[in-house]
Structures are given as C-alpha cells and as structure tokens.
Design an enzyme around this catalytic site. Structure first.
Site, PDB file in Angstrom:
ATOM      1  CB  SER A  25      -0.878   0.051   1.259  1.00  0.00           C
ATOM      2  OG  SER A  25      -1.718  -1.051   1.317  1.00  0.00           O
TER       3      SER A  25
ATOM      4  CG  HIS B 177      -3.318  -1.279  -3.544  1.00  0.00           C
ATOM      5  ND1 HIS B 177      -4.197  -0.271  -3.248  1.00  0.00           N
ATOM      6  CD2 HIS B 177      -2.795  -1.663  -2.356  1.00  0.00           C
ATOM      7  CE1 HIS B 177      -4.196  -0.047  -1.951  1.00  0.00           C
ATOM      8  NE2 HIS B 177      -3.356  -0.881  -1.378  1.00  0.00           N
TER       9      HIS B 177
ATOM     10  CD  GLU C 293      -5.474   2.125  -6.259  1.00  0.00           C
ATOM     11  OE1 GLU C 293      -5.734   3.317  -6.400  1.00  0.00           O
ATOM     12  OE2 GLU C 293      -4.932   1.667  -5.227  1.00  0.00           O
TER      13      GLU C 293
ATOM     14  CG  ASN D 111      -4.971   3.883   0.355  1.00  0.00           C
ATOM     15  OD1 ASN D 111      -6.143   3.849   0.727  1.00  0.00           O
ATOM     16  ND2 ASN D 111      -4.193   2.829   0.397  1.00  0.00           N
TER      17      ASN D 111
HETATM   18  N1  NAD Z   1      -5.386  -4.726   5.030  1.00  0.00           N
HETATM   19  C1  NAD Z   1      -5.753  -3.933   4.030  1.00  0.00           C
HETATM   20  O1  NAD Z   1      -6.830  -3.305   4.040  1.00  0.00           O
HETATM   21  C2  NAD Z   1      -4.859  -3.811   2.814  1.00  0.00           C
HETATM   22  C3  NAD Z   1      -5.395  -3.323   1.613  1.00  0.00           C
HETATM   23  C4  NAD Z   1      -4.579  -3.281   0.473  1.00  0.00           C
HETATM   24  C5  NAD Z   1      -3.263  -3.711   0.542  1.00  0.00           C
HETATM   25  N2  NAD Z   1      -2.765  -4.146   1.741  1.00  0.00           N
HETATM   26  C6  NAD Z   1      -1.363  -4.592   1.768  1.00  0.00           C
HETATM   27  O2  NAD Z   1      -1.379  -6.020   1.714  1.00  0.00           O
HETATM   28  C7  NAD Z   1      -0.234  -6.539   2.409  1.00  0.00           C
HETATM   29  C8  NAD Z   1      -0.688  -7.530   3.472  1.00  0.00           C
HETATM   30  O3  NAD Z   1      -1.547  -6.870   4.362  1.00  0.00           O
HETATM   31  P1  NAD Z   1      -2.484  -7.671   5.375  1.00  0.00           P
HETATM   32  O4  NAD Z   1      -3.450  -6.678   5.909  1.00  0.00           O
HETATM   33  O5  NAD Z   1      -2.977  -8.925   4.713  1.00  0.00           O
HETATM   34  O6  NAD Z   1      -1.424  -8.078   6.515  1.00  0.00           O
HETATM   35  P2  NAD Z   1      -1.554  -9.225   7.608  1.00  0.00           P
HETATM   36  O7  NAD Z   1      -0.673  -8.796   8.721  1.00  0.00           O
HETATM   37  O8  NAD Z   1      -2.985  -9.558   7.865  1.00  0.00           O
HETATM   38  O9  NAD Z   1      -0.900 -10.499   6.888  1.00  0.00           O
HETATM   39  C9  NAD Z   1       0.451 -10.589   6.535  1.00  0.00           C
HETATM   40  C10 NAD Z   1       0.808 -12.070   6.516  1.00  0.00           C
HETATM   41  O10 NAD Z   1       2.095 -12.208   5.928  1.00  0.00           O
HETATM   42  C11 NAD Z   1       2.717 -13.315   6.559  1.00  0.00           C
HETATM   43  N3  NAD Z   1       4.157 -13.230   6.298  1.00  0.00           N
HETATM   44  C12 NAD Z   1       5.064 -12.367   6.813  1.00  0.00           C
HETATM   45  N4  NAD Z   1       6.285 -12.617   6.295  1.00  0.00           N
HETATM   46  C13 NAD Z   1       6.143 -13.671   5.445  1.00  0.00           C
HETATM   47  C14 NAD Z   1       7.041 -14.393   4.610  1.00  0.00           C
HETATM   48  N5  NAD Z   1       8.337 -14.088   4.537  1.00  0.00           N
HETATM   49  N6  NAD Z   1       6.545 -15.417   3.874  1.00  0.00           N
HETATM   50  C15 NAD Z   1       5.234 -15.748   3.934  1.00  0.00           C
HETATM   51  N7  NAD Z   1       4.340 -15.078   4.704  1.00  0.00           N
HETATM   52  C16 NAD Z   1       4.786 -14.051   5.432  1.00  0.00           C
HETATM   53  C17 NAD Z   1       2.342 -13.157   8.030  1.00  0.00           C
HETATM   54  O11 NAD Z   1       2.501 -14.380   8.721  1.00  0.00           O
HETATM   55  C18 NAD Z   1       0.888 -12.702   7.920  1.00  0.00           C
HETATM   56  O12 NAD Z   1      -0.022 -13.797   7.976  1.00  0.00           O
HETATM   57  C19 NAD Z   1       0.499  -5.315   2.976  1.00  0.00           C
HETATM   58  O13 NAD Z   1       1.508  -4.951   2.071  1.00  0.00           O
HETATM   59  C20 NAD Z   1      -0.580  -4.247   3.014  1.00  0.00           C
HETATM   60  O14 NAD Z   1      -0.050  -2.941   2.937  1.00  0.00           O
HETATM   61  C21 NAD Z   1      -3.528  -4.238   2.876  1.00  0.00           C
END
Ligand code: NAD
Length: 287
Positions: A120, A141, A153, A192
């Site tokens: 993000s 995204h 996106e 965003n």
């Molecule tokens: N939450 C949102 O609303 C949203 C929206 C768009 C984009 N994003 C982006 O998506 C990405 C993930 O966000 P999220 O909210 O799902 O986070 P989250 O914390 O819910 O999940 C992240 C996961 O990644 C795993 N992880 C960490 N390191 C790892 C590795 N080396 N190999 C495999 N798995 C690994 C963790 O165990 C965890 O389960 C981020 O970059 C975030 O910015 C989030």
C-alpha cells in the site's frame, strides 16, 4: 503469459482473500506462509470466508468445495517454483518484502513469470530492484475484503515492461472478473491518495472539537450517502494502517494535509487501533 498457476505469499487478511478469489476463479493456487502452522491458519481463514459466502447465498456449496480443493497451502516457498504469477501479500515492511522478492526471483523458474506486490505504501520499483527481473514486477493493489470489493489498482514501476501490465490487466479482468484502474508508482496510488487526507481531516475535526466522532460519521453517512463515515472507516482499516499510509504519503509529497494528526498518533501508541482492538473512534464488541 497465460496465467493458470498462481502463487500467493502471505495468508493474512489480503493474502487469504486473494488466494480465495484465485481459487474461486478456477486457478490452481498455492498459498505460502511463514511455516506450516501459519499456512493451516490461512487455509482456515479462506474456508471460513467461503462458508460465509455460502451462508449469504453468494456462492454455491459445490463451488466453495471446488475452490478449497484448488487451494494448496504450504510453509515452503520452493512450492512456488512452477507458478506463472506470484502475488506477494506479506506484512507491510520494506525489508521483509525485499527479502521475499529476492527469494522469489531465485525460486520461480519460468523467466517469463510475473511477480506482483500488494504493497500500500512502498515503491513498486524498489521491490522490482530486489530481483533480476524488475521488468516482470508490478503492483496489484487489491481492496479489503478482497472477495467483495471489485477494484484492483495496477501499478507499473519505471522498470515494468508494457507486456507485464497487459498480462496482469488481462488476468485481473478476465480471470478474476475485477475492475482495473492504473496508477503511477506514487505513494497512495489513486484511492489512498484521495481517501487518506479525507480521513485525516475527519480526525482533525474530532480532535479540535469541531464535531463529535458520531456527528462527523453521521454527517457523511446521512448527508452524502456514504455507507460508512470516515472515522468508522478509519477504525475498520485500522488506525495503525492509516498512520502508516499517511506517513508514506507525507514522506513522498511533504504536503501538510498528509501529516498524521497528534490524536491519531497517540491512539495508535495507546493500542486503540480501531475495530481490531475493540476501541478506536468508536467502541466495538470483541465477540
Ligand atoms: N489490510 C488492508 O486493508 C490492505 C489493503 C490493500 C493492501 N494491503 C497490503 O497487503 C499486504 C498484506 O496486508 P495484510 O493486511 O494482509 O497483513 P496481515 O498482517 O494480515 O498479513 C500478513 C501475513 O504475511 C505473513 N508473512 C510475513 N512474512 C512472510 C514471509 N516471509 N513469507 C510468507 N508469509 C509471510 C504473516 O505471517 C501474515 O499472515 C500489505 O503490504 C498491506 O499494505 C492491505
């Protein structure tokens, strides 16, 4: 590149949702987590989401069962070797994501395969440069909850080849049935960069006593027909996530409207992160 075999790295909120929509689209999907325990937890997350969709009448039970049967979960990144597209959805941390991309570059065998990030706030270009195939690396995204929200996106970096953009847009629209908007590789992308200053303005309003949190939200829900007011939406996104995105926008553009207000910073420090912790601008029943 005709994408048939998809990999997803990270099975949290976003990764589980992305794996679910890929499996529901009929694609063989491998979801890779940090270890086998986390991988099983991610599978449970997908299974619960499919069950909810069935319960709400949005999905046939057989379709849910088929989707789950197409999903393989693993704690071993080597299981991503034969993928046509791998979507990285790990924790929003530059070092962690760069390591994942460097590893994927070595593991994914087809030199034509595509690598995507759901970041993000980090420059897609920087993640591309953690590989030797920055021309095949692109931002995808998605929006939370992924199975419900139709937008993706698409974010090419300065290194991304036009053919990569064409291939991922084809994948998002034709395979996943989602809509695409294209954004330059700038902090916040389109949504965003517009949404966050609006949320921060609402925080400043509540902070200065201009209006209560309830009235700020009621104003936008009832006066503008928004499904959710800005402070309730900030609580849903997670106040820590809002701060992280605001900080990356502020760092990139140096515009005061992107600077996170003190109240928001204090709430995050206090652990009042919104819906997830039961308390933010509103309170939530943790059950
Ligand atoms: N939450 C949102 O609303 C949203 C929206 C768009 C984009 N994003 C982006 O998506 C990405 C993930 O966000 P999220 O909210 O799902 O986070 P989250 O914390 O819910 O999940 C992240 C996961 O990644 C795993 N992880 C960490 N390191 C790892 C590795 N080396 N190999 C495999 N798995 C690994 C963790 O165990 C965890 O389960 C981020 O970059 C975030 O910015 C989030």
């Amino acid at each position: 590149m005709n994408v048939q075999r998809v990999g997803v790295v990270g099975g949290g909120r976003m990764g589980a949702g992305i794996a679910e929509v890929c499996a529901r689209a009929g694609l063989g999907t491998v979801l890779c987590e940090v270890d086998a325990t986390a991988a099983h937890a991610a599978r449970d997350r997908v299974a619960r989401s499919l069950e909810r969709a069935v319960g709400r009448g949005r999905l046939e039970r057989t379709a849910a069962e088929d989707a789950l049967s197409r999903l393989v979960v693993t704690g071993s990144p080597d299981d991503l070797a034969d993928r046509h597209l791998v979507i990285e959805a790990v924790t929003e941390n530059a070092a962690v994501k760069s390591e994942v991309f460097t590893a994927l570059d070595k593991i994914v065998e087809d030199p034509e395969a595509l690598l995507a990030t759901t970041t993000s706030s980090l420059p897609v270009m920087r993640l591309g440069m953690a590989t030797r195939r920055a021309d095949r690396v692109v931002g995808l995204h998605f929006f939370n909850p992924v199975p419900v929200l139709p937008l993706v996106e698409v974010v090419p970096s300065l290194h991304t080849a036009p053919a990569t953009v064409v291939a991922v847009e084809h994948f998002v629209t034709n395979a996943l049935g989602k809509a695409v908007v294209r954004s330059r590789d700038r902090a916040g992308f389109v949504v965003n960069a517009l949404l966050v200053p609006y949320l921060l303005s609402a925080v400043r309003m509540a902070e200065s006593g201009f209006a209560t949190a309830a009235d700020v939200d009621a104003g936008m829900e009832l006066g503008c027909a928004h499904p959710m007011g800005p402070l309730r939406l900030a609580d849903l996104i997670g106040l820590d996530t809002v701060v992280a995105i605001a900080e990356s926008l502020y760092e990139e553009f140096k515009e005061p409207l992107y600077a996170p207000p003190p109240l928001l910073l204090r709430m995050v420090e206090a652990g009042h992160l919104g819906r997830r912790t039961g308390r933010g601008f509103h309170t939530y029943d943790q059950g």
